[in-house]
Design an enzyme around this catalytic site. Structure first.
Site, short mmCIF file in Angstrom:
data_model
loop_
_atom_site.label_atom_id
_atom_site.label_comp_id
_atom_site.label_asym_id
_atom_site.label_seq_id
_atom_site.Cartn_x
_atom_site.Cartn_y
_atom_site.Cartn_z
CD GLN A 151 -0.01 -2.19 -1.69
OE1 GLN A 151 -0.89 -2.60 -1.44
NE2 GLN A 151 0.68 -1.18 -1.48
CD GLU B 51 12.57 -5.05 -0.20
OE1 GLU B 51 12.41 -5.31 0.55
OE2 GLU B 51 11.96 -3.91 -1.31
CG ASP C 64 6.21 1.21 -2.92
OD1 ASP C 64 5.51 2.25 -1.40
OD2 ASP C 64 5.60 0.35 -3.45
CB CYS D 252 1.38 3.12 2.53
SG CYS D 252 3.17 2.84 3.25
#
Length: 591
Positions: free
Chosen positions: A389, A439, A491, A519
């Site tokens: 981030q 991931e 996320d 986001c």
């Protein structure tokens, strides 16, 4: 929000409606539908692919749109079809011929027939919903892609973002189902970022030419597909970009000094990258810094555009300048940190306009291969390209609030989906029995594993692959005890979550809570119904209910905001609301 219309406004509104209809007809009269056989790539990725495939002669100055007459391009990342609207039938036909030379995994793109439904779906014109502040409501100097809200007071920025999030809550909790006030009652609010100026800890800059043709290092203002490739300089002494940290500007100015030295014909006449003609030595600059002010620099150059001797001299000079006492003093002065210094100088070579592979090797010219950052009491090793981030203080606020709403316990199995370098899972590991992160990017998974080892987190494991492919086997491998209480943290990237992931979450009844971190709220609006709608053949299992929502302002001075939706299994959600009024939840988060 605009007030009621007056009679004087009516003629102008009528003209506006007429213009909108004309634009719709014009845009869809020459609609091209292409089957790319690729369900995952976004418009941005497609644009890059098109740019790579075009011959150099189509990029001769003056810059022109790479697909002549292109009005609009659209593609849902979950659908293989690409839509493009053109000015004329001739432009459309030329584009179709060219695009059919492209392929995905050996399958050539094919033109498909546009249906009436396709025309309706792409019939956007000027009716696209905009966030407040995206239009011309501020000084021209402030209306750019970097800092759309810079001209607004912070209170107004937060208020606009709050109103945007409430719009999203109304989509997630439609009044026809939940009543008019539910969306308002369940939205806790927006939390301000502790740092609002120069908060970006990672900046990507490009070498090129400014709008007036001057060599520059800064942010790209347009794209070749749109017919522009100008650079907005980030090194001008009289212009500061509010989101860019002072350390990055010090490094950028130093790089332009090195550029000036080697612009001399006697030293190679090395020029900045000309994106239109795909030539030039100086290409890109990445600057990362941590909370101590320690800086990592990564420079992209085209070694083929210089002799080996000159290239060696450039690399040597980069280290000399960036580690000089002058740069060190400027870093300490601008950041106010005694520990501020360049601790890593890296470079790599790249030629042409194709994208550099994510895992392309770097040459370490000085210092370490990675930069160590501290977040929520843990340390993370970051390579030049690792995702992290950009706002460290804001991310600490986010992690604190996510910890509160996740309601974890010593028996919980935490699924960290789209886990990146492991920041969320590793931070929450001390509250749960085990963490399993999934991931797609292999380098990020390796970073997460090293970060777990570095911080002594023994109850976290990370796996590489697509979440929709790995999640079933991860759940099946859990013991009966570990399946009793599962919380999922989602996320995802801006494109959102694959529908298969939502189906597996719905169908796994022991996943009692989902915390969706967004986001890009369009993706949140699209994904949530898969979790909350009544059971169907595709979406089995007890539905979830959106029990709370809040936002954290991770991106001050821009219209972007990080929003979190908390979803509980419906039976648990009803029990929780009876036991814990919304006001109590708000008070807990606000502390």
């Amino acid at each position: 929000m605009s007030g009621p219309s007056s009679e004087a406004d009516e003629p102008q509104q009528a003209v506006h409606r007429s213009d909108t209809v004309q634009l719709h007809e014009h845009s869809n009269a020459n609609l091209l539908k292409m089957d790319t056989h690729d369900k995952y790539s976004t418009v941005r990725a497609i644009k890059k692919l098109i740019v790579k495939a075009l011959p150099l002669e189509q990029r001769d100055p003056p810059p022109q749109p790479l697909l002549k007459g292109l009005i609009r391009i659209n593609k849902n990342p979950k659908n293989a079809f690409l839509f493009m609207a053109f000015d004329t039938p001739e432009d459309r036909a030329a584009a179709s011929t060219f695009l059919q030379t492209l392929s995905h995994r050996g399958r050539a793109w094919e033109e498909a027939t546009a249906s009436t439904r396709d025309l309706e779906l792409t019939h956007k014109g000027q009716t696209k919903r905009k966030r407040e502040g995206d239009g011309a409501d501020g000084p021209a100097a402030s209306r750019n892609k970097l800092t759309q809200y810079e001209h607004l007071a912070m209170e107004e920025q937060l208020d606009r973002k709050k109103r945007h999030c409430l719009d999203v809550m109304r989509v997630l909790l439609p009044s026809r189902v939940y009543g008019h006030d539910t969306a308002y009652d369940r939205f806790v609010g927006i939390f301000a970022c502790p740092v609002t100026e120069g908060y970006r800890n990672h900046v990507n800059l490009s070498f090129g030419f400014s709008a007036d043709g001057t060599p520059a290092l800064g942010f790209q203002e347009g794209s070749l597909v749109d017919g522009t490739a100008a650079i907005m300089p980030a090194t001008l002494p009289d212009k500061n970009i509010s989101t860019m940290n002072a350390a990055a500007k010090v490094v950028a100015v130093a790089l332009m000094d090195v550029y000036s030295e080697f612009k001399d014909p006697a030293k190679g006449a090395l020029e900045v990258f000309d994106k239109v003609n795909a030539r030039g030595f100086w290409r890109k600059l990445q600057v990362r810094h941590n909370v101590k002010g320690e800086v990592m620099v990564d420079v992209e150059m085209d070694a083929a555009a210089a002799t080996p001797e000159i290239y060696s001299q450039v690399r040597h000079r980069l280290v000399e300048i960036l580690t000089s006492e002058t740069v060190h003093a400027k870093l300490m002065s601008t950041t106010g940190l005694a520990t501020a210094a360049v601790v890593s100088v890296q470079c790599h070579s790249h030629t042409g306009i194709s994208s550099l592979p994510f895992d392309a090797p770097r040459d370490v010219l000085y210092g370490a291969l990675t930069l160590t950052e501290t977040l929520a009491g843990l340390q993370y090793e970051l390579s030049p390209t690792a995702f992290f981030q950009v706002n460290t203080p804001g991310m600490e606020v986010m992690l604190q609030k996510v910890t509160e709403v996740a309601e974890l316990n010593a028996g919980t199995t935490l699924l960290d989906l789209c886990s990146g370098t492991g920041t969320i899972g590793l931070t929450l590991a001390k509250y749960v029995k085990k963490v399993i992160g999934i991931e797609l990017v292999e380098a990020a998974v390796e970073n997460a594993k090293r970060n777990a080892e570095r911080n002594g987190v023994a109850n976290a494991q990370f796996r590489c692959g697509r979440v929709e492919h790995l999640l079933p086997s991860v759940i099946d491998a859990l013991s009966a005890e570990d399946r009793k209480d599962i919380v999922a943290i989602l996320d995802p990237p801006r494109a959102g979550v694959n529908g298969t992931v939502l189906k597996w979450i719905r169908g796994t009844e022991t996943i009692r809570r989902v915390v969706y971190i967004s986001c890009e709220q369009k993706a949140l609006e699209r994904d949530c119904p898969g979790l909350t709608k009544p059971s169907t053949k595709a979406y089995r299992g007890t539905p979830f209910d959106v029990t709370a929502g809040f936002a954290v302002d991770l991106f001050p001075h821009t219209h972007h905001v990080e929003m979190v939706a908390v979803l509980n299994r419906r039976a648990e959600a009803e029990e929780e609301r009876e036991a814990t009024p919304a006001a109590a939840t708000s008070a807990s988060l606000a502390q």
